[in-house]
Every structure is written in structure tokens, then in C-alpha cells.
Design a protein around this motif. Structure first.
Motif, PDB file in Angstrom:
ATOM      1  N   LYS A 149     -32.799  -1.706  21.032  1.00 35.44           N
ATOM      2  CA  LYS A 149     -33.656  -0.696  20.498  1.00 35.44           C
ATOM      3  C   LYS A 149     -35.138  -1.117  20.495  1.00 35.44           C
ATOM      4  O   LYS A 149     -36.002  -0.581  20.307  1.00 35.44           O
ATOM      5  CB  LYS A 149     -32.906  -0.386  19.144  1.00 35.44           C
ATOM      6  CG  LYS A 149     -32.027   0.531  19.203  1.00 35.44           C
ATOM      7  CD  LYS A 149     -31.335   1.030  18.005  1.00 35.44           C
ATOM      8  CE  LYS A 149     -30.385   1.980  18.129  1.00 35.44           C
ATOM      9  NZ  LYS A 149     -29.637   2.556  16.964  1.00 35.44           N
ATOM     10  N   GLU A 150     -35.356  -2.552  20.099  1.00 34.64           N
ATOM     11  CA  GLU A 150     -36.747  -2.973  19.891  1.00 34.64           C
ATOM     12  C   GLU A 150     -37.313  -2.574  21.253  1.00 34.64           C
ATOM     13  O   GLU A 150     -38.537  -2.502  21.437  1.00 34.64           O
ATOM     14  CB  GLU A 150     -36.592  -4.648  19.825  1.00 34.64           C
ATOM     15  CG  GLU A 150     -35.873  -4.719  18.539  1.00 34.64           C
ATOM     16  CD  GLU A 150     -36.626  -4.371  17.286  1.00 34.64           C
ATOM     17  OE1 GLU A 150     -37.818  -4.381  17.250  1.00 34.64           O
ATOM     18  OE2 GLU A 150     -36.018  -4.114  16.208  1.00 34.64           O
TER      19      GLU A 150
ATOM     20  N   PHE B 181     -36.909  -0.211  23.170  1.00 37.53           N
ATOM     21  CA  PHE B 181     -37.481   1.439  23.044  1.00 37.53           C
ATOM     22  C   PHE B 181     -38.603   1.474  21.908  1.00 37.53           C
ATOM     23  O   PHE B 181     -39.376   2.397  22.184  1.00 37.53           O
ATOM     24  CB  PHE B 181     -36.110   2.245  22.568  1.00 37.53           C
ATOM     25  CG  PHE B 181     -36.389   3.646  22.721  1.00 37.53           C
ATOM     26  CD1 PHE B 181     -36.400   4.350  24.047  1.00 37.53           C
ATOM     27  CD2 PHE B 181     -36.985   4.192  21.591  1.00 37.53           C
ATOM     28  CE1 PHE B 181     -36.952   5.822  24.170  1.00 37.53           C
ATOM     29  CE2 PHE B 181     -37.132   5.822  21.663  1.00 37.53           C
ATOM     30  CZ  PHE B 181     -37.131   6.283  22.794  1.00 37.53           C
ATOM     31  N   GLY B 182     -38.442   0.728  21.090  1.00 33.98           N
ATOM     32  CA  GLY B 182     -39.674   0.663  20.052  1.00 33.98           C
ATOM     33  C   GLY B 182     -40.899   0.369  20.574  1.00 33.98           C
ATOM     34  O   GLY B 182     -42.031   0.960  20.184  1.00 33.98           O
TER      35      GLY B 182
ATOM     36  N   TYR C  90     -42.378   3.577  22.299  1.00 31.44           N
ATOM     37  CA  TYR C  90     -42.462   4.336  21.128  1.00 31.44           C
ATOM     38  C   TYR C  90     -43.865   4.231  20.778  1.00 31.44           C
ATOM     39  O   TYR C  90     -44.693   4.958  20.665  1.00 31.44           O
ATOM     40  CB  TYR C  90     -41.276   4.259  20.044  1.00 31.44           C
ATOM     41  CG  TYR C  90     -41.862   4.850  18.815  1.00 31.44           C
ATOM     42  CD1 TYR C  90     -41.441   6.025  18.499  1.00 31.44           C
ATOM     43  CD2 TYR C  90     -42.633   4.415  17.740  1.00 31.44           C
ATOM     44  CE1 TYR C  90     -41.873   6.974  17.444  1.00 31.44           C
ATOM     45  CE2 TYR C  90     -42.912   4.923  16.420  1.00 31.44           C
ATOM     46  CZ  TYR C  90     -42.504   6.193  16.389  1.00 31.44           C
ATOM     47  OH  TYR C  90     -43.061   6.980  15.190  1.00 31.44           O
TER      48      TYR C  90
ATOM     49  N   MET D 187     -34.537   8.624  23.660  1.00 29.67           N
ATOM     50  CA  MET D 187     -33.663   7.718  23.330  1.00 29.67           C
ATOM     51  C   MET D 187     -32.249   8.095  23.914  1.00 29.67           C
ATOM     52  O   MET D 187     -31.238   7.243  24.232  1.00 29.67           O
ATOM     53  CB  MET D 187     -33.682   7.252  21.856  1.00 29.67           C
ATOM     54  CG  MET D 187     -33.029   5.952  21.603  1.00 29.67           C
ATOM     55  SD  MET D 187     -33.516   5.126  20.064  1.00 29.67           S
ATOM     56  CE  MET D 187     -32.398   6.324  19.130  1.00 29.67           C
TER      57      MET D 187
END
Lengths: 213, 128
Positions: A27-28, A30-31, A34, A67
Motif C-alpha cells: 500500500k505504501e 500505492f501511496g 496517490y 486501488m
């Protein structure tokens, strides 16, 4: 702390493709994507819907959808950024379809009013000319609005806009020309409508011309 | 080059120039064999677009909250979108929830009472 910082720093150096591969489990990563694109997508949506609340809702949906589908994302010549814009474009189209079913305030009034009052960093009131221009932009078909926003807000080249809108660079140039002509005609009609009694004949012939065009 | 293509090329170049902050398109018009009046004609529209369509900043609260939600650092805030709805809609949502809950309770209670009554009737019938 050291480990976290090293990882964060290394994400910043990665290109989109590397991040996308990692983002499938991390997820980081994807962060970081973002961070790179959220403001651009927000701006695009903000100008399409005309107020901060709906822009926030739709921006959230774009990133949740991205996501959720990142496992299926395969770069077939469509950059990640273009993929996000396409998601945003589809969500905005759905939003306008839903709004038109329960519209109470005319969209142009709503947009002009909302842009004046909602833009977080626009303290000064939008001038009458800006309102007229925004109303004219919102009367354009969705893909022409998209083109204008990608040009002026995102400052994209014709080639990049082509990737986002799935058209050739030449087709974008041609569409841009037609869009500016339509915008100029729309502004001229607005000008005539401001003094309807004096310009009744010119106005109806301009509207006819616009309908035929 | 046809005049249409020429105009398309000119408008693309003129837009790039306006975005770079140039405010005199006459020289550019010359490069595309356009009369200066054409440059003047389009310049005001392009400049108006450039000054009207400015970048807006989302609120820091929204930016941070969405990132935290996406990263799974905090649960998706159901209250957050609800809070932005008009008061009457919020009230209607709460009343619907409460009403639904009461209806469920009533059905369970009445259902329970009904079952007891049926069982008693059955017992009485068997005893007879």
C-alpha cells in the motif's frame, strides 16, 4: 525509523511502472502514486463538477477504484496517469447523468456560484467574465471540456492528451480547434443574450448557426 | 498545408505560448502565415482561459484523510460523507435506521409472543 525512511525515499525515486508492480501488494507504493496524481485528478474533477464537496467524493472514488483494480492494470501504451484520468472521466459522466435526473438548480448557475464560493484557494470573487467563460465551458460537450481542462489546468501536450483521450495527436489538434471555435461562438451568444431586445435577430440566427454546427 | 491544418497548428502553438506567459502572438502568427488580426482575435480568448482556469488546492484535511483511508491506517469514515449531507437528509437517515431497528425488534417480539400463543393453543388442543 531508518528502515521506513529508506523505503519512503526509494519510492520517490521509482518510476510509475515500478510502483505499480509493487502497489499490487504494497500500500505504501500505492501511496506514492496517490501523492503524484491526487492533486491533478482533483483539479480535473473540480472543474468538471464545479464544487469542492463533489470533487472530494469523486476523487476518493477514483483512487479507491484504481486501488481495487491495480491488479488488472497492464501498461498497453496507456500510462498510469492516463488510466486515472479515464476513470475520473467515467465517474464524472456518471455523476452528471445522476445529477440531471434530480437537477434543481441550472448547472451553469450552480457551477458559477460554486466556483466562486468553494475553491479553497480562490479567495477573490470570480469576475463576471470568468463566470461567463465557465458557463460557456460547461455548455461544451464533455470531451471538449476534458480537452480544455487538460490543456489549461494540467498543461498537457497534445500527445499526452491523445493518450488520455485515446486519440491521435492530429485528432486532438483538430478537436482543440473546433472546441475554441465553439467556445468563441458560445461567448458571442452570451454577449447577445445580455441585451436581448437590441439583438433579437442576430441572436436567433447565431443560435440556428450553432444548432446546425 | 491546408488553411484548417495551418490554423490548428497555430492555435496549438499559440496556446503553448500563452501557457509559457508570452503575451504577444503576432510574431508567432507570422510563422504560420496568419495575419496579425487573427492572432489578436484568438489571443484574448486564450489569455482569458489561462487566467480563469487556475490550479486549485484540495484541503489538507481531505488529502491526508483519503491517504490514511487508502493506506488502511484508519477505517473508511462512514460519518464523514454523512456529515456533509443536508440536515434533513441526515435526520431522515437516522430516523430510517431507528425505525428499521424498532421494526426488527417488534417482529421478533410479536413473533415470539405469537409462537408462545400457538404453542399454548396446541397444548390445550392436545389436552382436550
Amino acid at each position: 525509523m531508518g528502515l521506513f525512511n529508506r523505503r519512503t525515499r526509494s519510492y520517490k525515486k521509482m518510476d510509475d511502472q515500478e510502483l505499480i508492480v509493487l502497489a499490487k501488494d504494497d500500500k505504501e507504493a500505492f501511496g506514492e502514486l496517490y501523492e503524484r496524481y491526487m492533486r491533478k485528478i482533483y483539479n480535473y474533477i473540480f472543474y468538471r463538477v464545479g464544487n469542492a464537496q463533489d470533487a472530494e467524493d469523486l476523487t476518493s472514488r477514483v483512487f479507491y477504484r484504481a486501488m481495487g483494480h491495480i491488479d488488472n492494470y497492464v501498461d498497453r501504451g496507456v500510462p498510469f496517469q492516463a488510466w486515472l484520468y479515464r476513470i475520473a472521466h467515467n465517474l464524472v459522466a456518471n455523476f452528471h447523468r445522476d445529477q440531471s435526473r434530480r437537477k434543481i438548480i441550472p448547472l451553469d448557475d450552480y457551477v458559477a456560484h460554486s466556483l466562486r464560493s468553494d475553491a479553497p484557494d480562490r479567495q477573490a470573487e470570480a469576475s463576471e467574465d470568468e463566470e461567463r467563460l465557465m458557463a460557456a465551458i460547461h455548455r461544451l460537450p464533455p470531451e471538449r471540456q476534458q480537452l480544455i481542462l487538460l490543456k489549461f489546468i494540467q498543461q498537457k501536450s497534445n500527445a499526452e492528451i491523445g493518450e488520455i483521450m485515446n486519440r491521435t495527436e492530429g485528432a486532438i489538434k483538430s478537436l482543440y480547434h473546433r472546441t475554441l471555435l465553439a467556445l468563441r461562438d458560445e461567448l458571442a451568444i452570451q454577449e447577445l443574450e445580455r441585451q436581448p431586445e437590441r439583438n433579437q435577430d442576430t441572436l436567433s440566427s447565431a443560435r440556428n448557426k450553432q444548432v446546425r454546427g | 498545408m491546408s488553411s484548417d491544418t495551418q490554423m490548428q497548428e497555430f492555435l496549438s502553438a499559440a496556446t503553448d505560448a500563452v501557457l509559457r506567459g508570452e503575451n504577444n502572438l503576432e510574431r508567432l502568427a507570422g510563422r504560420y502565415d496568419m495575419p496579425p488580426e487573427v492572432a489578436d482575435d484568438w489571443q484574448s480568448l486564450l489569455m482569458e482561459l489561462n487566467s480563469t482556469l487556475v490550479v486549485v488546492q484540495p484541503s489538507a484535511r481531505f488529502e491526508n484523510q483519503l491517504k490514511a483511508e487508502l493506506m488502511g491506517r484508519q477505517p473508511v469514515a462512514v460519518r464523514w460523507p454523512l456529515k456533509r449531507l443536508p440536515v434533513r437528509v441526515q435526520l431522515a437517515a437516522v430516523l430510517t435506521l431507528v425505525g428499521g431497528f424498532l421494526l426488527l425488534l417488534r417482529n421478533r417480539f410479536v413473533g415470539g409472543v405469537g409462537k408462545v400463543a400457538l404453542a399454548k393453543k396446541e397444548e390445550a388442543r392436545v389436552a382436550r
